[in-house]
Motif scaffolding. Structure first.
Motif, mmCIF file in Angstrom:
data_model
loop_
_atom_site.group_PDB
_atom_site.id
_atom_site.type_symbol
_atom_site.label_atom_id
_atom_site.label_comp_id
_atom_site.label_asym_id
_atom_site.label_seq_id
_atom_site.Cartn_x
_atom_site.Cartn_y
_atom_site.Cartn_z
ATOM 1 N N UNK A 32 -42.293 5.925 46.252
ATOM 2 C CA UNK A 32 -42.256 7.297 45.750
ATOM 3 C C UNK A 32 -40.829 7.801 45.924
ATOM 4 N N UNK A 33 -40.240 8.278 44.833
ATOM 5 C CA UNK A 33 -38.886 8.843 44.878
ATOM 6 C C UNK A 33 -38.980 10.360 44.781
ATOM 7 N N UNK A 34 -38.463 11.051 45.797
ATOM 8 C CA UNK A 34 -38.437 12.511 45.815
ATOM 9 C C UNK A 34 -37.038 12.967 45.415
ATOM 10 N N UNK A 43 -46.769 -0.113 41.068
ATOM 11 C CA UNK A 43 -46.870 1.335 40.848
ATOM 12 C C UNK A 43 -45.688 2.048 41.488
ATOM 13 N N UNK A 44 -45.033 2.919 40.718
ATOM 14 C CA UNK A 44 -43.853 3.640 41.190
ATOM 15 C C UNK A 44 -43.954 5.104 40.758
ATOM 16 N N UNK A 45 -43.458 6.017 41.594
ATOM 17 C CA UNK A 45 -43.606 7.443 41.291
ATOM 18 C C UNK A 45 -42.312 8.209 41.537
ATOM 19 N N UNK A 46 -42.097 9.242 40.715
ATOM 20 C CA UNK A 46 -41.016 10.194 40.923
ATOM 21 C C UNK A 46 -41.630 11.583 41.075
ATOM 22 N N UNK A 61 -35.546 15.688 32.525
ATOM 23 C CA UNK A 61 -34.657 14.593 32.116
ATOM 24 C C UNK A 61 -34.687 13.462 33.142
ATOM 25 N N UNK A 62 -34.664 13.814 34.436
ATOM 26 C CA UNK A 62 -34.731 12.795 35.489
ATOM 27 C C UNK A 62 -36.075 12.067 35.441
ATOM 28 N N UNK A 68 -45.234 10.493 37.233
ATOM 29 C CA UNK A 68 -44.422 11.695 37.418
ATOM 30 C C UNK A 68 -45.303 12.741 38.099
ATOM 31 N N UNK A 69 -44.914 13.146 39.290
ATOM 32 C CA UNK A 69 -45.608 14.184 40.057
ATOM 33 C C UNK A 69 -47.079 13.849 40.316
#
Length: 424
Positions: free
Chosen positions: A235-237, A349-352, A358-359, A374-375
């Motif tokens: 998870x990328x914050x 599985x990957x999350x932002x 845009x990001x 996303x979220x």
């Protein structure tokens, strides 16, 4: 049992499944649905024997020193059994893909060509200590006209025997042959090798478990394999995150059920989100998570004396913990987060978490994984959550199937050509 006897036993079950698959492959959807409902009812009817068998498996696992996070995957409760039953019922409600016409082509010479979904035939399911896979795999296979040969882990042997006995009791009053559901009740490692090399009997192998099991199957199989789910998930914050959302997502992704493949293993944090970091580390530690961080993470937390963490090594970033352990990496931009995932991720599985559209779109487009969020928490990578009724695994490869594999992913296709006497 000698090696010859073991081979004969495994192949006999696979051959019985193949014979049953010929009947099952052309069976009407209504007959398959009635059988699935009967299986669900039989699971509940036999719950006492299922729970007793499972209790013995759990007791032995604890005696053998298996970690509690892995035992959690083994334990059956009334709620988990009801979820498995509900999974079967949801499969019933889904459209039967077998016989679906994918494409119709009419040639100038009058030939009518149809591309039609068909079952694979016999699916071998190789998995470890999650008894729910026994029911999910059987249900999905039967709905798609496939016979299934189940080979679970030795930790769940008693549970799997009880579950298969209950399901076959349910099948006894249906038109589906009992032989369509087979269980290899031998724990010798060689039983796996025999099954995955039976290329004239088994049509597809799906391994589901840890990296060692999956790699062993891939390297030794002669039967086609769909590679599933080692999940080194991130998870990328982002700096533009809603940090209340970020906190909820991170805690869910790591602690809701840490022993599964869609749980977060590494948290990536933008350096401009550093003020949020101590709070989330404190919340994670309160929930029993051991946190390991990069030098920048340690510097940020160093100002808070109660948040002492160990240094995260290269091995930490490459590890699927399946436990209450988390690595943290502070990055300077979204591109660095994507590069980290490219290096260490397993395409699962990957999350932002960000309010910067845009990001978010850059992350969703450039991250190479079966599921990109996303979220939202990575914990949603699941056939049940995707509305597939259940899943037979999460594919991390790109050929044939990717992500949670439901009914359609358990079919192939063939061409049916109708003519009026044409020759070439």
């Amino acid at each position: 049992m000698s090696q010859i006897e073991l081979k004969e036993t495994v192949l006999a079950k696979a051959q019985a499944a193949k014979k049953a698959a010929r009947v099952l492959g052309v069976m009407p959807a209504d007959d398959k649905n009635k059988a699935l409902l009967a299986m669900a009812e039989s699971l509940w009817k036999n719950r006492e024997s299922i729970f007793a068998a499972n209790a013995e498996d759990v007791r032995e696992a604890r005696e053998n020193g298996i970690p509690e996070t892995r035992i959690d995957r083994l334990v059956l409760t009334e709620k988990r059994l009801q979820d498995m039953m509900e999974g079967l019922r949801q499969i019933v409600e889904l459209a039967d893909p077998v016989g679906e016409t994918l494409e119709t082509i009419e040639r100038p010479n009058g030939l009518l060509i149809e591309k039609v979904r068909v079952p694979f035939g016999v699916i071998a399911m190789i998995y470890e200590s999650r008894p729910n896979v026994t029911v999910d795999a059987a249900g999905l296979a039967l709905k798609t006209g496939n016979a299934v040969v189940l080979r679970g882990g030795k930790e769940a042997l008693r549970s799997n025997i009880a579950l298969v006995d209950a399901m076959r009791e349910g099948l006894a009053g249906s038109r589906i042959p009992l032989e369509a559901v087979q269980l290899i009740d031998r724990t010798e490692r060689e039983s796996v090798d025999i099954l995955i090399r039976a290329k004239d009997v088994v049509d597809l192998v799906i391994p589901r478990g840890g990296a060692g099991l999956i790699q062993r199957v891939i390297e030794n199989a002669l039967v086609p394999v769909i590679e599933t789910g080692v999940g080194n998930c991130h998870v990328y914050v982002d700096e533009a995150a809603d940090f209340d959302k970020a906190t909820r997502i991170v805690l869910n992704a790591k602690t809701q059920r840490p022993s599964v493949c869609n749980a977060m293993e590494t948290l990536l944090v933008h350096e401009q989100a550093g003020k949020w970091l101590p709070g989330i580390v404190y919340a994670l530690q309160e929930r029993g998570v051991e946190v390991r961080g990069c030098r920048k993470t340690q510097e940020i937390l160093g100002e808070t004396q109660c948040l002492d963490i160990s240094f995260a090594t290269e091995e930490d970033y490459a590890t699927e913990y399946l436990d209450l352990i988390l690595a943290i990496k502070v990055v300077s931009k979204v591109e660095e987060a994507i590069e980290h995932i490219e290096r260490y991720g397993t395409r699962h599985s990957e999350a932002i978490v960000t309010e910067n559209q845009a990001a978010a779109e850059k992350f969703l487009a450039e991250v190479d994984a079966a599921a990109v969020y996303h979220n939202a928490s990575t914990r949603f990578t699941d056939g049940f959550e995707f509305g597939f009724g259940a899943e037979i695994g999460i594919s991390t490869q790109k050929l044939h199937a990717r992500g949670p594999m439901g009914l359609r992913e358990l079919t192939s296709y063939k061409y049916i050509i109708r003519g009026t006497g044409q020759t070439r």
